[in-house]
Scaffold this active site. Structure first.
Site, PDB file in Angstrom:
ATOM      1  N   HIS A  68       0.807  -1.220   0.000  1.00 41.08           N
ATOM      2  CA  HIS A  68       0.000   0.000   0.000  1.00 41.08           C
ATOM      3  C   HIS A  68       0.840   1.270   0.000  1.00 41.08           C
ATOM      4  CE1 HIS A  68       0.378   0.148   4.516  1.00 41.08           C
ATOM      5  NE2 HIS A  68       0.282   1.433   4.290  1.00 41.08           N
ATOM      6  N   ASP A 120      -0.724  -7.486   1.585  1.00 41.52           N
ATOM      7  CA  ASP A 120      -0.108  -6.155   1.608  1.00 41.52           C
ATOM      8  C   ASP A 120       1.402  -6.281   1.804  1.00 41.52           C
ATOM      9  OD1 ASP A 120       0.311  -3.458   1.678  1.00 41.52           O
ATOM     10  OD2 ASP A 120      -0.515  -3.159   3.698  1.00 41.52           O
ATOM     11  N   GLY A 216       3.081   6.900   9.284  1.00 43.15           N
ATOM     12  CA  GLY A 216       4.482   7.109   8.987  1.00 43.15           C
ATOM     13  C   GLY A 216       5.344   5.875   9.009  1.00 43.15           C
ATOM     14  N   SER A 218       4.316   2.584   7.886  1.00 41.38           N
ATOM     15  CA  SER A 218       3.898   1.505   6.996  1.00 41.38           C
ATOM     16  C   SER A 218       5.105   0.868   6.325  1.00 41.38           C
ATOM     17  CB  SER A 218       2.963   2.040   5.911  1.00 41.38           C
ATOM     18  OG  SER A 218       1.717   2.375   6.451  1.00 41.38           O
TER      19      SER A 218
END
Length: 265
Positions: A68, A120, A216, A218
């Protein structure tokens, strides 16, 4: 532009405008790690010079992160352009202390679902090999395991915001977290988030506010027993005990990671 100038701009201008309030991907209530004690951590920059995510160096030419991260900054160009390694302090970063390497290829998992955060996970192939130093080191993926037991103690690290709506941390922070049973996690999310076997559910420290990751971080590492086990993926709000964080379980993608690297060399 030199990295330390890019970082300074991000600290004071870009980040407050850029982060999405709904994504739980920062460090709240964390503590500063010893400088360069996690030398595999990475900062990812896109084509618009925005530092959008974290990552982990798993190979001399490959960084692991979240899929993502490609959609952050929409409608700007999505691809990750550069990986910065050897960073501890954003404000004090210099060219002498870091390695900034351009990305040759962004490889998100082919089944990634942007709505549900299923699969993800993403690999970044670097244009040149990393030079290992005291500040930059590879963290190879461990032997895959069937699962991570509930109540396992882990930690997550990143440079994200230190409180909802506030500024991000200047230095790399980490926070201790605990793995939660998937069924319990699903109930806590009111069954609105599908928690699959490819995900890990993680709860936070009992502090006020609860220590947790949020905007911040990920794509950053979840480390359990000294091994890379998860990728920071998604969550609701920031440090909310009733909504545990959801992480991509790396072991479930071991074959995909190895095959992607093998066929791309």
């Amino acid at each position: 532009m030199m990295l330390f100038r890019v970082l300074s701009l991000w600290v004071f201008i870009i980040l407050p405008l850029y982060l999405q309030e709904g994504d739980c991907t920062e460090i709240i209530g964390g503590h500063e790690v010893k400088p360069h004690s996690l030398p595999y951590t990475a900062l990812l920059e896109n084509f618009n010079s925005h530092l959008v995510c974290g990552g982990m160096l798993i190979n001399r030419k490959w960084v692991l992160t979240a899929a993502h991260c490609l959609v952050w900054g929409f409608p700007w160009k999505r691809d990750i352009k550069t990986v910065h390694l050897g960073v501890h302090s954003l404000k004090r970063a210099t060219r002498a202390s870091i390695q900034s390497i351009e990305v040759e290829k962004n490889v998100p998992h082919p089944d990634y679902n942007a709505e549900t955060y299923q699969h993800d996970i993403m690999l970044l192939k670097l244009k040149k090999s990393v030079k290992e130093t005291n500040n930059v080191r590879i963290k190879p993926l461990p032997k895959p395991v069937p699962d991570i037991k509930a109540e396992t103690k882990c930690f997550v690290a990143g440079w994200g915001r230190t409180k909802k709506g506030g500024a991000q941390s200047d230095v790399l922070l980490s926070v201790n977290v605990t793995v939660i049973d998937r069924k319990k996690c699903s109930v806590m999310h009111k069954n609105e988030t599908k928690i699959t076997n490819e995900m890990l559910c993680v709860g936070y420290q009992d502090t006020d506010p609860p220590a947790a990751p949020c905007q911040g971080d990920s794509g950053g590492p979840l480390v359990c027993g000294g091994e890379l086990r998860g990728v920071v993926s998604s969550g609701e709000g920031c440090g909310r005990e009733e909504f545990p964080g959801v992480y991509t379980f790396i072991s479930k993608y071991d074959e995909w990671i190895k095959e992607t690297i093998r066929t791309s060399e």
